[in-house]
Design a protein around this motif. Structure first.
Motif, short mmCIF file in Angstrom:
data_model
loop_
_atom_site.label_atom_id
_atom_site.label_comp_id
_atom_site.label_asym_id
_atom_site.label_seq_id
_atom_site.Cartn_x
_atom_site.Cartn_y
_atom_site.Cartn_z
N SER A 94 19.43 60.08 11.82
CA SER A 94 17.98 60.03 11.76
C SER A 94 17.43 61.27 12.45
O SER A 94 18.06 61.84 13.33
CB SER A 94 17.45 58.77 12.43
OG SER A 94 17.83 58.71 13.79
N ALA A 95 16.23 61.68 12.03
CA ALA A 95 15.60 62.86 12.63
C ALA A 95 15.25 62.58 14.08
O ALA A 95 14.91 61.46 14.45
CB ALA A 95 14.35 63.24 11.84
N GLY A 96 15.34 63.62 14.90
CA GLY A 96 15.07 63.46 16.33
C GLY A 96 16.27 62.84 17.04
O GLY A 96 17.25 62.43 16.43
N GLY A 97 16.18 62.80 18.36
CA GLY A 97 17.24 62.18 19.13
C GLY A 97 18.47 63.04 19.31
O GLY A 97 19.50 62.55 19.75
N GLY A 98 18.37 64.33 18.95
CA GLY A 98 19.50 65.23 19.14
C GLY A 98 19.42 65.95 20.47
O GLY A 98 19.04 65.35 21.49
N ASP A 99 19.75 67.24 20.47
CA ASP A 99 19.76 67.99 21.73
C ASP A 99 18.42 68.67 22.02
O ASP A 99 18.30 69.40 23.01
CB ASP A 99 20.88 69.02 21.74
CG ASP A 99 20.78 70.00 20.58
OD1 ASP A 99 19.75 70.00 19.88
OD2 ASP A 99 21.75 70.75 20.38
N ASP A 106 13.87 77.24 12.59
CA ASP A 106 12.84 77.00 11.58
C ASP A 106 11.69 76.25 12.26
O ASP A 106 11.51 76.34 13.47
CB ASP A 106 13.41 76.24 10.38
CG ASP A 106 14.00 74.89 10.78
OD1 ASP A 106 13.89 74.51 11.96
OD2 ASP A 106 14.58 74.22 9.91
N THR A 107 10.91 75.53 11.50
CA THR A 107 9.73 74.87 12.07
C THR A 107 10.02 73.48 12.60
O THR A 107 9.12 72.83 13.13
CB THR A 107 8.63 74.78 11.00
OG1 THR A 107 9.11 74.06 9.87
CG2 THR A 107 8.20 76.17 10.57
N ALA A 108 11.24 72.98 12.46
CA ALA A 108 11.56 71.62 12.88
C ALA A 108 12.76 71.64 13.82
O ALA A 108 13.57 72.57 13.83
CB ALA A 108 11.85 70.74 11.66
N THR A 109 12.89 70.58 14.60
CA THR A 109 13.98 70.44 15.55
C THR A 109 14.70 69.12 15.32
O THR A 109 14.04 68.08 15.16
CB THR A 109 13.46 70.50 17.00
OG1 THR A 109 12.82 71.75 17.21
CG2 THR A 109 14.59 70.33 18.00
N ASP A 110 16.02 69.17 15.29
CA ASP A 110 16.84 67.97 15.10
C ASP A 110 16.46 67.22 13.83
O ASP A 110 16.30 66.00 13.83
CB ASP A 110 16.71 67.03 16.32
CG ASP A 110 17.18 67.67 17.60
OD1 ASP A 110 17.94 68.65 17.52
OD2 ASP A 110 16.79 67.20 18.68
N GLU A 111 16.32 67.98 12.72
CA GLU A 111 15.86 67.35 11.48
C GLU A 111 16.98 67.05 10.49
O GLU A 111 16.79 66.29 9.55
CB GLU A 111 14.82 68.25 10.79
CG GLU A 111 15.39 69.47 10.07
CD GLU A 111 15.66 70.66 10.96
OE1 GLU A 111 15.96 71.75 10.43
OE2 GLU A 111 15.58 70.50 12.18
N GLU A 112 18.17 67.65 10.68
CA GLU A 112 19.25 67.47 9.72
C GLU A 112 20.01 66.17 9.94
O GLU A 112 20.12 65.68 11.07
CB GLU A 112 20.23 68.64 9.82
CG GLU A 112 19.79 69.89 9.08
CD GLU A 112 20.27 69.88 7.64
OE1 GLU A 112 21.12 69.05 7.29
OE2 GLU A 112 19.80 70.72 6.87
N ALA A 113 20.56 65.63 8.84
CA ALA A 113 21.45 64.47 8.91
C ALA A 113 22.88 64.94 8.71
O ALA A 113 23.13 65.94 8.03
CB ALA A 113 21.08 63.44 7.84
N GLY A 163 20.06 65.65 14.02
CA GLY A 163 19.34 64.66 14.80
C GLY A 163 20.29 63.63 15.40
O GLY A 163 21.44 63.94 15.71
N ALA A 164 19.81 62.42 15.56
CA ALA A 164 20.63 61.36 16.15
C ALA A 164 21.72 60.92 15.17
O ALA A 164 21.46 60.73 13.98
CB ALA A 164 19.76 60.17 16.53
N ILE A 165 22.93 60.79 15.66
CA ILE A 165 24.07 60.40 14.83
C ILE A 165 24.82 59.28 15.51
O ILE A 165 25.07 59.32 16.72
CB ILE A 165 25.04 61.57 14.60
CG1 ILE A 165 24.32 62.81 14.09
CG2 ILE A 165 26.15 61.18 13.63
CD1 ILE A 165 25.17 64.05 14.11
N SER A 166 25.20 58.27 14.74
CA SER A 166 26.02 57.19 15.27
C SER A 166 26.97 56.73 14.17
O SER A 166 26.55 56.49 13.04
CB SER A 166 25.15 56.01 15.74
OG SER A 166 25.95 54.97 16.24
N SER A 167 28.24 56.64 14.50
CA SER A 167 29.26 56.23 13.53
C SER A 167 30.06 55.05 14.05
O SER A 167 30.21 54.87 15.27
CB SER A 167 30.21 57.39 13.21
OG SER A 167 29.52 58.44 12.57
#
Length: 317
Positions: A94-99, A106-113, A163-167
């Motif tokens: 999910s977007a956000g919740g990363g570092d 670019d114009t966004a932060t922690d936006e990639e999955a 962004g935030a990742i959980s497996s």
């Protein structure tokens, strides 16, 4: 006699010693304070640098230890024909919740999955090697010929600002000395036995060889985990260069083997000070250490079905 001594004593001698003025004292104290301030500042900076370096070393050691446990377990995962539950994995992003760092500027932060694709569409301006060309005596070979000139993991910086990742990984493994029989291993992010959150846990269930009863054990393998992610290689999809062979979940709709041939792993561990990770203020950058690796499931690589379906290495002109 007394008169003679008194006569020899200089009558005009005057003491040249004098005390320091207030201005001189103030100037001296100011100089001392400036010097001491510099010394104290340098000492504080040294302590802070030491704390940061120590935090990164500890986080790196924890991440490496966890990655080693994961790699060893995944390598000896089973590949049982007709059993789709032998290996199960799910990754959610999910977007956000990363570092909180804009790695791709670019114009966004922690936006990639974490999905092996370019979600934000900025790969065209990012660096890449697009798979190396290996020169041979008579013809050149591509590092991965089917994906030559195609964006992929670590090419064109795919999945570069996550962004935030959980497996969650759960699979059967071959028996090991000192371990229960018919083992099933599960990795997930949760609380450790002391209630500490953001912990990568390893849970093992199996049959005790002495009592023939089912036993279960669990324990932490890494603390302060910012994210834990996994992708699963589908070699049937890999035959089409335009398709994405990295899956976020396993098994797919029609797997050729019950376990994936390869698992991509990434783990990010908090390495900041002085705040604990669960108390880190929301406006601060998250100091992290990130490790990635690719692990092959040895039972799949030896499976005749996989050998028959794997891609040939063809020359590239």
């Amino acid at each position: 006699m007394t008169k003679t001594l008194r006569h020899l004593r200089p009558s005009t001698a005057r003491s040249t010693a004098r005390g320091m003025t207030i201005i001189e004292v103030v100037v001296a104290i100011t100089i001392i304070l400036v010097i001491m301030s510099g010394v104290v500042w340098a000492f504080v900076e040294l302590l802070q640098s030491h704390d940061k370096a120590r935090a990164r070393m500890d986080a790196t050691a924890n991440a490496r230890a966890a990655m080693e446990v994961l790699s060893v377990e995944i390598k000896r995962a089973r590949n049982t024909t007709g059993t789709l539950t032998v290996f199960q994995g799910t990754t959610t992003s999910s977007a956000g919740g990363g570092d909180r760092v804009n790695q791709d500027q670019d114009t966004a932060t922690d936006e990639e999955a974490l999905d092996g694709t370019d979600d934000d569409g900025d790969y065209a301006v990012a660096g890449s090697d697009l798979h190396a060309i290996i020169p041979a005596s008579s013809v050149n070979y591509a590092e991965r010929p089917v994906f030559f000139q195609q964006p992929d993991l670590d090419d064109r910086d795919i999945d570069e600002d996550l962004g935030a990742i959980s497996s969650i990984l759960e699979f059967d493994t071959f028996d090991a000395p000192g371990e229960p029989l018919n083992r099933r291993v599960r990795f997930y992010i949760g609380n450790d036995p002391n209630g500490e959150p953001n912990t990568l846990m390893r849970e093992v269930t199996g049959v005790d060889p002495i009592s023939s009863t089912t036993v279960a054990t669990s324990g932490p393998i890494c603390h302060n985990v910012v994210s834990f992610g996994a992708l699963f290689w589908d070699h049937s999809v890999a035959k089409t260069p335009s398709a994405n062979p990295w899956l976020q979940s396993w098994p797919p709709a029609a797997p050729l083997t019950s376990s994936p041939s390869t698992v991509y792993l990434t783990i990010t561990v908090y390495a900041g000070t002085p705040y604990p990770f669960d108390e880190l203020p929301a406006n601060l950058q998250v100091e992290t250490v990130n490790l990635t690796t690719v692990v092959n499931v040895e039972a799949v690589l030896a499976d005749p079905t996989y050998v028959a379906q794997r891609l040939p290495v063809t020359p590239v002109p």
